[in-house]
Design a protein around this motif. Sequence first.
Motif, PDB file in Angstrom:
ATOM      1  N   TYR A  39       0.819  -1.209   0.000  1.00  0.00           N
ATOM      2  CA  TYR A  39       0.000   0.000   0.000  1.00  0.00           C
ATOM      3  C   TYR A  39       0.857   1.266   0.000  1.00  0.00           C
ATOM      4  O   TYR A  39       0.406   2.318  -0.464  1.00  0.00           O
ATOM      5  CB  TYR A  39      -0.974  -0.008   1.172  1.00  0.00           C
ATOM      6  CG  TYR A  39      -2.203  -0.847   0.891  1.00  0.00           C
ATOM      7  CD1 TYR A  39      -3.328  -0.288   0.292  1.00  0.00           C
ATOM      8  CD2 TYR A  39      -2.217  -2.200   1.204  1.00  0.00           C
ATOM      9  CE1 TYR A  39      -4.447  -1.063   0.019  1.00  0.00           C
ATOM     10  CE2 TYR A  39      -3.334  -2.983   0.936  1.00  0.00           C
ATOM     11  CZ  TYR A  39      -4.447  -2.407   0.336  1.00  0.00           C
ATOM     12  OH  TYR A  39      -5.548  -3.181   0.047  1.00  0.00           O
ATOM     13  N   TYR A  42       2.220   1.198  -3.841  1.00  0.00           N
ATOM     14  CA  TYR A  42       1.239   1.345  -4.911  1.00  0.00           C
ATOM     15  C   TYR A  42      -0.088   1.915  -4.390  1.00  0.00           C
ATOM     16  O   TYR A  42      -1.122   1.233  -4.428  1.00  0.00           O
ATOM     17  CB  TYR A  42       0.995  -0.008  -5.590  1.00  0.00           C
ATOM     18  CG  TYR A  42       2.254  -0.662  -6.114  1.00  0.00           C
ATOM     19  CD1 TYR A  42       2.960  -0.092  -7.164  1.00  0.00           C
ATOM     20  CD2 TYR A  42       2.727  -1.848  -5.546  1.00  0.00           C
ATOM     21  CE1 TYR A  42       4.120  -0.695  -7.652  1.00  0.00           C
ATOM     22  CE2 TYR A  42       3.880  -2.455  -6.030  1.00  0.00           C
ATOM     23  CZ  TYR A  42       4.569  -1.868  -7.080  1.00  0.00           C
ATOM     24  OH  TYR A  42       5.716  -2.465  -7.572  1.00  0.00           O
ATOM     25  N   PRO A  43      -0.095   3.140  -3.903  1.00  0.00           N
ATOM     26  CA  PRO A  43      -1.341   3.724  -3.393  1.00  0.00           C
ATOM     27  C   PRO A  43      -2.403   3.882  -4.474  1.00  0.00           C
ATOM     28  O   PRO A  43      -3.599   3.945  -4.174  1.00  0.00           O
ATOM     29  CB  PRO A  43      -0.891   5.091  -2.851  1.00  0.00           C
ATOM     30  CG  PRO A  43       0.376   5.405  -3.588  1.00  0.00           C
ATOM     31  CD  PRO A  43       1.038   4.085  -3.802  1.00  0.00           C
ATOM     32  N   ASP A  44      -1.972   3.913  -5.745  1.00  0.00           N
ATOM     33  CA  ASP A  44      -2.913   4.034  -6.858  1.00  0.00           C
ATOM     34  C   ASP A  44      -3.225   2.687  -7.507  1.00  0.00           C
ATOM     35  O   ASP A  44      -3.894   2.632  -8.544  1.00  0.00           O
ATOM     36  CB  ASP A  44      -2.357   4.991  -7.910  1.00  0.00           C
ATOM     37  CG  ASP A  44      -0.972   4.557  -8.407  1.00  0.00           C
ATOM     38  OD1 ASP A  44      -0.447   3.530  -7.919  1.00  0.00           O
ATOM     39  OD2 ASP A  44      -0.418   5.258  -9.268  1.00  0.00           O
ATOM     40  N   PHE A  45      -2.715   1.591  -6.903  1.00  0.00           N
ATOM     41  CA  PHE A  45      -2.934   0.226  -7.398  1.00  0.00           C
ATOM     42  C   PHE A  45      -2.249  -0.023  -8.745  1.00  0.00           C
ATOM     43  O   PHE A  45      -2.517  -1.035  -9.385  1.00  0.00           O
ATOM     44  CB  PHE A  45      -4.434  -0.091  -7.511  1.00  0.00           C
ATOM     45  CG  PHE A  45      -5.073  -0.515  -6.217  1.00  0.00           C
ATOM     46  CD1 PHE A  45      -5.809  -1.697  -6.152  1.00  0.00           C
ATOM     47  CD2 PHE A  45      -4.965   0.255  -5.068  1.00  0.00           C
ATOM     48  CE1 PHE A  45      -6.416  -2.091  -4.972  1.00  0.00           C
ATOM     49  CE2 PHE A  45      -5.560  -0.126  -3.891  1.00  0.00           C
ATOM     50  CZ  PHE A  45      -6.291  -1.299  -3.825  1.00  0.00           C
ATOM     51  N   ALA A  46      -1.367   0.862  -9.181  1.00  0.00           N
ATOM     52  CA  ALA A  46      -0.655   0.679 -10.450  1.00  0.00           C
ATOM     53  C   ALA A  46       0.585  -0.171 -10.200  1.00  0.00           C
ATOM     54  O   ALA A  46       1.704   0.338 -10.058  1.00  0.00           O
ATOM     55  CB  ALA A  46      -0.290   2.028 -11.062  1.00  0.00           C
ATOM     56  N   LEU A  76      -5.658  -4.912  -2.530  1.00  0.00           N
ATOM     57  CA  LEU A  76      -4.435  -4.684  -3.292  1.00  0.00           C
ATOM     58  C   LEU A  76      -3.609  -5.962  -3.407  1.00  0.00           C
ATOM     59  O   LEU A  76      -2.993  -6.228  -4.458  1.00  0.00           O
ATOM     60  CB  LEU A  76      -3.595  -3.567  -2.664  1.00  0.00           C
ATOM     61  CG  LEU A  76      -2.281  -3.221  -3.368  1.00  0.00           C
ATOM     62  CD1 LEU A  76      -2.502  -2.914  -4.847  1.00  0.00           C
ATOM     63  CD2 LEU A  76      -1.592  -2.047  -2.670  1.00  0.00           C
ATOM     64  N   GLU A  79      -5.198  -7.987  -6.102  1.00  0.00           N
ATOM     65  CA  GLU A  79      -4.800  -7.438  -7.400  1.00  0.00           C
ATOM     66  C   GLU A  79      -3.363  -7.833  -7.735  1.00  0.00           C
ATOM     67  O   GLU A  79      -3.056  -8.186  -8.883  1.00  0.00           O
ATOM     68  CB  GLU A  79      -4.941  -5.914  -7.374  1.00  0.00           C
ATOM     69  CG  GLU A  79      -4.508  -5.207  -8.636  1.00  0.00           C
ATOM     70  CD  GLU A  79      -5.536  -5.264  -9.755  1.00  0.00           C
ATOM     71  OE1 GLU A  79      -5.339  -4.590 -10.769  1.00  0.00           O
ATOM     72  OE2 GLU A  79      -6.536  -6.008  -9.610  1.00  0.00           O
TER      73      GLU A  79
END
Length: 202
Positions: A39, A42-46, A76, A79
């Motif tokens: 987290y 990749y706070p933007d999940f990218a 996340l 993902e």
Amino acid sequence: MQRSILLILSHPAFERSRANRALLEAVRDLEGVRVHDLYEEYPDFAIDVEREQGLLREHDVIVFQHPFYWYSVPSLLKEWMDLVLEYGFAYGHAGHELDGKWWLSVITTGGGVESYCRAGGNRFTMRELTAPLEQTARLCGMHFLPPFLVHGTHLLNGPQDFRPVGAEYRELVGALRGGRLTPQEVAGRESLNLGGRVLGDG
């Protein structure tokens, strides 16, 4: 044999966490342990799939530390699994990059240990509920270790409550790092908490 350990931390509200913070503080200074906070990265999940796959290649033991969200992992991390553990890398005819590596799930739950059984409110044991993770590891050619469990986190208050389980976790990670534990030795156990205990057993 000294094994390298990648600790993948997945907690969407880590700044408010007590249990996961205590667990992380117990092991983050151990030699050979690399902490990787999804987290934070990749706070933007990218998710950078190539980078993540490179990290997996570089380590022998992959530790997934996270709270139990709806009998599964935080979004996340799910993902991450969907993207990183792809065909041709982690499984499939040519997907052998993770063969022989070890998978350890370190899971915190709000519910007490008594709720994770046939007669409990959650109806299933943690080994049953983590079966999808175990099968994921096996499909990837990895050794799935019994999970390390911290139950009843909402009942824990100060550092004195977290210290014992932190010490257990540190001992376990040290044993994994130093080669003092093998998948064969722990096969069939409900958890990897010391002596088969889990927090709340008394």
